[in-house]
Enzyme design. Structure first.
Site, mmCIF file in Angstrom:
data_model
loop_
_atom_site.group_PDB
_atom_site.id
_atom_site.type_symbol
_atom_site.label_atom_id
_atom_site.label_comp_id
_atom_site.label_asym_id
_atom_site.label_seq_id
_atom_site.Cartn_x
_atom_site.Cartn_y
_atom_site.Cartn_z
ATOM 1 C CE LYS A 281 -3.843 -1.885 2.776
ATOM 2 N NZ LYS A 281 -4.943 -1.703 1.822
ATOM 3 N NE ARG A 355 -10.775 -9.898 -1.788
ATOM 4 C CZ ARG A 355 -11.158 -8.987 -2.686
ATOM 5 N NH1 ARG A 355 -11.512 -9.371 -3.910
ATOM 6 N NH2 ARG A 355 -11.191 -7.709 -2.357
#
Ligand code: BES
Ligand code: MN
Ligand code: ZN
Length: 505
Positions: A281, A355
């Protein structure tokens, strides 16, 4: 905070501060646009004190407006606070919960340690009392632990005025319920508030185990060996990049008298720090990713409340706790991982890690016997883009189960907005080399993340709560401090209580 009920006449109440609500009686249709403040008490002494303020338009009833008076005439209370509760037509127990919170935060700021709240005459029911207690206890939490100038003002006591004629047993039970629910929400906020170095997966497991021991829940905390034994290839692929060991936390609430079905499986994302991994990120704002375990923390807090409230239904709580870091051992874009149910996953972006850990958590919940699933996760930035910080997202593959959750929201007052589960989106996560890939491209990112999770719930009714936008409050509100919100805890508790009452089939 001591929580008391008072049945004394208003004028007799000896308190640091008596808090009285005022609502705004204007609505869009009323011809008179002048302030129409509606004092929420029929007590003549309080009405007399308010008279001048009303005449001078100094009270309007606007939400969270505060007017503090000293030595009010005709009352034993040392202070009188008129607190705005917003528009009459919007008023509900949810506004009352916030008003109680606003009273606590306002009075703490004045260094007061105790007060008495006079609810509107019409809101002196168990539901209202419970909401008041929840609001007050949630408002008493301040997360500024690591500041050496921390004031740590805590409210010592709140009394709530109720009619002497009402069922005191029911009201006392409501106080106790409200306290359990709000303290559990604060327990979650406490976990979420900790930075990554003080809430590693190991520490999260320890905190969950200690809580379980305290409230009498069965708890197992597993490390890397068990995760590999269970063939949780998706969970492990995230964990492998960090020197901190992952933890698979399993909490069980199994009352002897509960029916065999339903078994509610709660699965939480517990990424204690999300750097993105190799798909790293930007550093701007990366520090916020310490709260990427808020879904897991919500499940731990909900399990705490469930153990104390003792609904007659079985619940299993699972938290997949890991860091997501880049390293020489980290997984890479292009890698293929095999989840617990045998599905192969092409990793497109290592930052779509939530996920992955949830995929195996959902499979494991089913393996342990869950008939109905709920997951909670700070899963996607796309959900924040769609709904902002006010509503969290909820996805469901079963309308009846969704309705049970919607009923839970009526009681919790938390805001969730339903987003679609729709098979047409599944093609966006088709992979050329594996069963599915872990990202679905630029558009509809919250939905494609949900569709990814759906691959692991099989035929079970399932709710997916994407709390990325609502788990952290950027600016303090009148009724709650900035920082971790504890979103989802109260709604999950209500859902489980619904299930115990036969509302989940
Ligand atoms: N933890 C983040 C999602 C997130 C974003 C939480 C903002 C709270 C605030 C999640 O793991 C993530 O990085 N998601 C990616 C997915 C993308 C790579 C498909 C995202 O939303 O950008
Ligand atoms: Mn991520
Ligand atoms: Zn994440």
């Amino acid at each position: 905070m001591k929580l008391l009920l008072s049945t004394l006449p208003v004028t007799q109440i000896d308190t640091e501060c008596l808090v009285v609500l005022v609502l705004d009686g204007n609505d869009a249709t009323s011809a008179n646009k002048q302030a129409l403040p509606l004092l929420q008490t029929s007590d003549p002494a309080v009405q007399a004190v308010a008279q001048d303020l009303v005449a001078m338009n100094e009270i309007t009833g606007k939400a969270f407006e505060t007017i503090l008076l000293h030595k009010p005439a005709g009352l034993r209370a040392r202070r009188l606070l008129f607190l705005g509760g917003g528009k009459l037509k919007n008023f509900s127990v949810h506004e009352l919960r916030k008003a109680a919170g606003a009273a606590v935060r306002f009075l703490k700021g004045k260094n007061l340690k105790s007060f008495t709240l006079l609810p509107p005459d019409a809101s002196q029911t168990p539901d209202a009392v419970r909401a008041i207690v929840e609001g007050a206890v949630v408002a008493d939490f301040d997360p500024d632990y690591y500041r050496s100038d921390r004031k740590d003002l805590k409210m010592d006591a709140m009394s709530v005025v109720v009619p002497a004629s009402s069922d005191q047993g029911a009201l006392a039970a409501a106080v106790e319920e409200g306290r359990i629910i709000a303290e559990s929400q604060n327990f979650t906020r406490d976990l979420v508030n900790e930075p990554g170095n003080r809430m590693t997966p190991t520490m999260m497991g320890d905190r969950a185990a200690a809580m379980c021991k305290e409230v009498g829940l069965k708890c197992e905390v597993h490390g890397p060996d068990k995760i590999k034994d269970l063939k949780m290839g998706a969970f492990w692929s995230v964990a492998q990049g960090s020197d901190e060991e992952p933890r698979l936390i399993v909490m069980r609430y199994e009352p002897a008298a509960a029916p065999a079905s339903p078994v509610i499986g709660l699965v939480g994302k517990g990424i204690t720090f999300d750097s993105g991994g190799i798909s790293i990120k930007p550093s701007d704002g990366m520090e916020k990713m310490k709260y990427d375990m808020a879904g897991g923390a919500a499940m731990i807090g909900a399990m705490r409340a469930i153990a104390l409230l003792k609904p007659n239904v079985r619940v299993i709580g699972i938290v997949c706790a890991s860091e997501n870091l880049p390293s020489g051992k980290a997984q890479k874009p292009g890698d293929v991982q095999i989840a617990m149910n045998g599905k192969s996953i092409e990793i497109i972006n290592t930052d779509a890690e939530g996920r992955l850990v949830l995929a195996d958590g959902l499979c494991y919940a089913r393996e342990l016997g869950a008939t109905h699933l709920v997951d909670a996760a700070t899963l996607t930035g796309a959900c924040v883009v769609a709904l902002g910080h006010i509503n969290a997202g909820v996805f469901a593959n079963d309308d009846a189960y969704y309705e049970a959750f919607a009923a839970a929201l009526q009681n919790s007052g938390e805001k969730f907005w339903r987003l679609p589960v729709d098979a047409e989106y599944t093609e966006m996560i088709h992979s050329d080399i594996a069963d599915i890939k872990n990202t679905g491209g630029r558009w509809g990112g919250a939905v494609t993340a949900a569709m990814f999770l759906k691959e692991f719930v099989e035929d079970k009714p399932w709710l997916h709560l994407d709390i990325a936008g609502a788990a952290w409050i950027e600016d303090s509100k009148a009724w709650i401090a900035k920082g971790p919100s504890g979103i989802a805890v109260r709604s999950i508790i209500e859902l489980v209580r619904n299930a115990a009452a036969g509302g989940v089939k």
